[in-house]
Design a protein around this motif. Structure first.
Motif: not given
Length: 205
Positions: A91-108
């Motif tokens: 769940a920690k990895k899922i939350e981390l990726t979700q935060r990254y994706f919300q900030r960086f989106g497509k480049p991520l």
């Protein structure tokens, strides 16, 4: 797991490389960079072809990413939360990726390959977010090309010291890759603003 990966690669070659990378991207505990760097070392020894190794690695990575994209698009977050822990996606990895994706989106989608614990999830989140397959493919397959080429080339370059590469990369990537993503986004935004400003001045004049 590393010994198992080496045994599979030594026994089945390109077929093992394809399926191990595909399964690794989907979320199974395959040491992806370790495998890519080792395959680069085997290229260095002359036992296998660089071109075939790269093409196989790219296809395996792209296949895993594409499966994740369509799973995310079809089933979304509930499936990931339910079955993620069973394939070592916490769940920690899922939350981390979700935060990254919300900030960086497509480049991520492209740079996520280089972030441990994140590369398994970026394609899934791309599907969840409703990004078109065409846009996803442009970023995901472009990132796969660079990721596979980099580690195969490193293994080929360092030769017998190939096993040192992944430990160094893991330490650096924890902070360096996110920083590079932020810089890349900043540069893109800057050039967009400059271009828009020039267009505005041309219209105004």
């Amino acid at each position: 797991m590393e010994n198992f990966v080496l045994d599979m690669f030594n026994q089945y070659g390109y077929v093992a490389l394809f399926f191990l990378l595909a399964l690794g991207i989907i979320g199974l505990p395959v040491p992806d960079e370790f495998l890519l760097t080792f395959s680069g070392y085997v290229v260095y020894t002359g036992e296998i072809s660089f071109t075939l190794t790269f093409c196989t690695a790219f296809l395996g990575t792209a296949t895993g990413s594409t499966i994740n994209y369509w799973l995310g698009r079809r089933y979304g977050l509930p499936l990931l939360l339910k079955f993620g822990p069973k394939i070592h996606i916490s769940a920690k990895k899922i939350e981390l990726t979700q935060r990254y994706f919300q900030r960086f989106g497509k480049p991520l989608i492209a740079f996520g390959y280089f972030i441990p614990g994140v590369r398994h999830l970026t394609a899934y989140f791309a599907g969840m977010s409703g990004i078109s397959y065409r846009t996803f493919a442009m970023y995901a397959y472009g990132g796969a090309v660079f990721w596979a080429m980099l580690f195969i080339s490193l293994g080929r370059m360092v030769g017998a010291n190939w096993y040192l590469v992944t430990s160094i990369v893991h330490k650096v990537s924890l902070w360096a890759i996110p920083v590079l993503v932020v810089i890349a986004i900043g540069v893109i935004i800057y050039y967009i603003k400059v271009k828009n400003k020039k267009s505005y001045n041309m219209i105004k004049n």
